[in-house]
Motif scaffolding. Structure first.
Motif, PDB file in Angstrom:
ATOM      1  N   SER A 199     -37.652 -44.182  29.443  1.00  0.00           N
ATOM      2  CA  SER A 199     -36.606 -44.230  28.427  1.00  0.00           C
ATOM      3  C   SER A 199     -36.112 -45.663  28.199  1.00  0.00           C
ATOM      4  N   PHE A 200     -35.933 -46.415  29.295  1.00  0.00           N
ATOM      5  CA  PHE A 200     -35.506 -47.809  29.174  1.00  0.00           C
ATOM      6  C   PHE A 200     -36.561 -48.645  28.447  1.00  0.00           C
ATOM      7  N   ALA A 201     -37.838 -48.426  28.783  1.00  0.00           N
ATOM      8  CA  ALA A 201     -38.906 -49.192  28.142  1.00  0.00           C
ATOM      9  C   ALA A 201     -38.985 -48.879  26.651  1.00  0.00           C
ATOM     10  N   ALA A 202     -38.873 -47.600  26.303  1.00  0.00           N
ATOM     11  CA  ALA A 202     -38.882 -47.210  24.886  1.00  0.00           C
ATOM     12  C   ALA A 202     -37.674 -47.799  24.164  1.00  0.00           C
ATOM     13  N   PHE A 203     -36.540 -47.827  24.843  1.00  0.00           N
ATOM     14  CA  PHE A 203     -35.318 -48.396  24.277  1.00  0.00           C
ATOM     15  C   PHE A 203     -35.509 -49.881  23.948  1.00  0.00           C
ATOM     16  N   ALA A 204     -36.127 -50.616  24.860  1.00  0.00           N
ATOM     17  CA  ALA A 204     -36.372 -52.047  24.625  1.00  0.00           C
ATOM     18  C   ALA A 204     -37.302 -52.249  23.428  1.00  0.00           C
ATOM     19  N   TYR A 205     -38.321 -51.404  23.323  1.00  0.00           N
ATOM     20  CA  TYR A 205     -39.254 -51.514  22.202  1.00  0.00           C
ATOM     21  C   TYR A 205     -38.557 -51.199  20.880  1.00  0.00           C
ATOM     22  N   VAL A 206     -37.709 -50.188  20.877  1.00  0.00           N
ATOM     23  CA  VAL A 206     -36.984 -49.806  19.657  1.00  0.00           C
ATOM     24  C   VAL A 206     -36.076 -50.942  19.193  1.00  0.00           C
ATOM     25  N   LEU A 207     -35.349 -51.563  20.122  1.00  0.00           N
ATOM     26  CA  LEU A 207     -34.478 -52.675  19.747  1.00  0.00           C
ATOM     27  C   LEU A 207     -35.287 -53.848  19.195  1.00  0.00           C
ATOM     28  N   HIS A 208     -36.460 -54.078  19.779  1.00  0.00           N
ATOM     29  CA  HIS A 208     -37.334 -55.154  19.277  1.00  0.00           C
ATOM     30  C   HIS A 208     -37.757 -54.882  17.835  1.00  0.00           C
ATOM     31  N   GLU A 209     -38.123 -53.629  17.545  1.00  0.00           N
ATOM     32  CA  GLU A 209     -38.547 -53.283  16.190  1.00  0.00           C
ATOM     33  C   GLU A 209     -37.373 -53.290  15.218  1.00  0.00           C
ATOM     34  N   LEU A 210     -36.188 -52.889  15.678  1.00  0.00           N
ATOM     35  CA  LEU A 210     -35.000 -52.972  14.828  1.00  0.00           C
ATOM     36  C   LEU A 210     -34.716 -54.421  14.432  1.00  0.00           C
ATOM     37  N   ARG A 211     -34.862 -55.314  15.393  1.00  0.00           N
ATOM     38  CA  ARG A 211     -34.655 -56.735  15.100  1.00  0.00           C
ATOM     39  C   ARG A 211     -35.661 -57.228  14.070  1.00  0.00           C
ATOM     40  N   ARG A 212     -36.915 -56.831  14.188  1.00  0.00           N
ATOM     41  CA  ARG A 212     -37.943 -57.227  13.224  1.00  0.00           C
ATOM     42  C   ARG A 212     -37.610 -56.710  11.828  1.00  0.00           C
TER      43      ARG A 212
END
Length: 300
Positions: A218-231
C-alpha cells in the motif's frame, strides 16, 4: 492590327488581375485546414466525453453494488458503533454529510453553466466524488454503515474503504482531463490507487506479523500515485495561461501531498493503543473532507 490586339483594360490592370488569381486557391486551402482542425478538436472532445461518461457510469454502478453487498459480507459490531460515536459525535458526520451535499449541488450547477467541455467534465467528476462521499456519510448517520473492530483493535468502516476505492481513482481520472499523460499511464496510476486502498484494508484485517507485506504494498502504491499526480499537475502547469491557474494547480499539488500523507498518519495513529487510538477517527474525518473539497475547489 496591333491596337486591336491590345488589352482593353490596359497592361497594368491586366497584370494586377493576374497577380490576384492565385490568392483564391490559398484562401480555400486555409479554410479547409481550419475546418479540419475544428473537426479534429470536436472528435477529441467527443472521445474525452465518452471516456468521462463511461467511467462515471461504471464507477457509480460499482460503488452502489459494493455498498449494498457489504452487509451480506461483513458482520457489524454494536460495541464498535458505540465506540465510534463516543470518539466522534454523530453531529460531526451530519455536518460532513451536509457539506458534501452542498458541494455536490454546487458542482452540478457548475456543470450546467460552464461554457467549455473541459470545465463541464471537471465539474461532473467533482460532483461524483462529493456525491459518493456524501452517501458514505449518510450511511454512517442513518446507522446503515457497517462498523467493526479490525485485527489491531482499531475502528474499521468498510463502507469508507469502498468510497475511497472509487473516489480517489476518480480524482486521478479528473486530473488526467487536463494533462497530457497517455491513457496507459493514467490507467496504471488509477490501478495503483485502487491497490493502495485495498492493500490498506487487507493490512487492517491481518495481525501485525502478516500485515507488514500488504502495508508495504500500500505504501509503495501510494508513492507511485503521488509521483503520477505530480506529473499530471506539472503537465497541466505547462498549458496554464494565467498566474491564477498556475497558483491553483500548485496549491492542488501540495495540498494533496500533505493531506494524503495525513491519511497514513491517521491509519497508524488509530492502531497505537488506547491513548492515541481515539485520535485516528477525527483525523480521518478531517482528511476525508479536506482532500476532496480542496481538490475540486482548486482544480475548477
Amino acid at each position: 492590327m496591333e491596337n486591336s490586339k491590345a488589352s482593353p483594360v490596359g497592361p497594368d490592370v491586366a497584370k494586377l488581375s493576374a497577380e490576384k488569381r492565385p490568392a483564391q486557391p490559398y484562401q480555400e486551402l486555409h479554410a479547409t485546414e481550419e475546418r479540419k482542425d475544428m473537426l479534429l478538436e470536436r472528435e477529441e472532445i467527443g472521445i474525452a466525453w465518452k471516456a468521462t461518461l463511461s467511467w462515471s457510469i461504471f464507477l457509480l454502478s460499482w460503488y452502489f453494488l459494493l455498498q449494498t453487498s457489504l452487509k451480506h459480507v461483513v458482520s457489524p459490531d454494536e460495541l464498535a458503533r458505540e465506540t465510534l460515536f463516543a470518539q466522534v459525535p454523530l453531529y460531526v458526520y451530519m455536518y460532513s454529510q451536509a457539506a458534501f451535499f452542498t458541494a455536490t449541488i454546487l458542482n452540478l450547477i457548475s456543470f450546467i453553466f460552464e461554457d467549455t467541455a473541459e470545465k463541464k467534465q471537471l465539474a461532473l467528476l467533482s460532483a461524483i466524488i462529493k456525491g459518493i462521499s456524501c452517501h458514505c456519510d449518510h450511511l454512517i448517520v442513518t446507522g446503515q454503515a457497517v462498523v467493526k473492530f479490525d485485527r489491531h483493535g482499531a475502528l474499521l468502516l468498510p463502507s469508507r474503504y469502498v468510497q475511497w476505492s472509487c473516489s480517489t481513482p476518480t480524482m486521478i481520472f479528473t486530473l488526467s482531463r487536463i494533462s497530457d499523460l497517455s491513457g496507459t499511464e493514467v490507467a496504471l496510476a488509477m490501478l495503483a490507487d485502487w491497490l493502495m486502498v485495498v492493500a490498506g484494508y487487507v493490512a487492517a484485517e491481518m495481525p501485525w506479523y502478516l500485515a507488514v507485506f500488504p502495508a508495504f504494498v500500500s505504501f509503495a502504491a501510494f508513492a507511485y500515485v503521488l509521483h503520477e499526480l505530480r506529473r499530471m499537475i506539472y503537465s497541466a502547469l505547462k498549458e496554464a495561461n494565467t498566474n491564477h491557474a498556475k497558483a491553483c494547480l500548485n496549491f492542488t499539488l501540495w495540498s494533496t501531498v500533505v493531506v494524503w500523507n495525513l491519511f497514513w498518519v491517521a491509519w497508524i495513529v488509530a492502531r497505537c493503543g488506547e491513548r492515541l487510538g481515539p485520535l485516528g477517527e477525527p483525523l480521518t474525518i478531517f482528511c476525508n473532507f479536506a482532500a476532496k473539497v480542496i481538490f475540486s475547489s482548486t482544480i475548477m
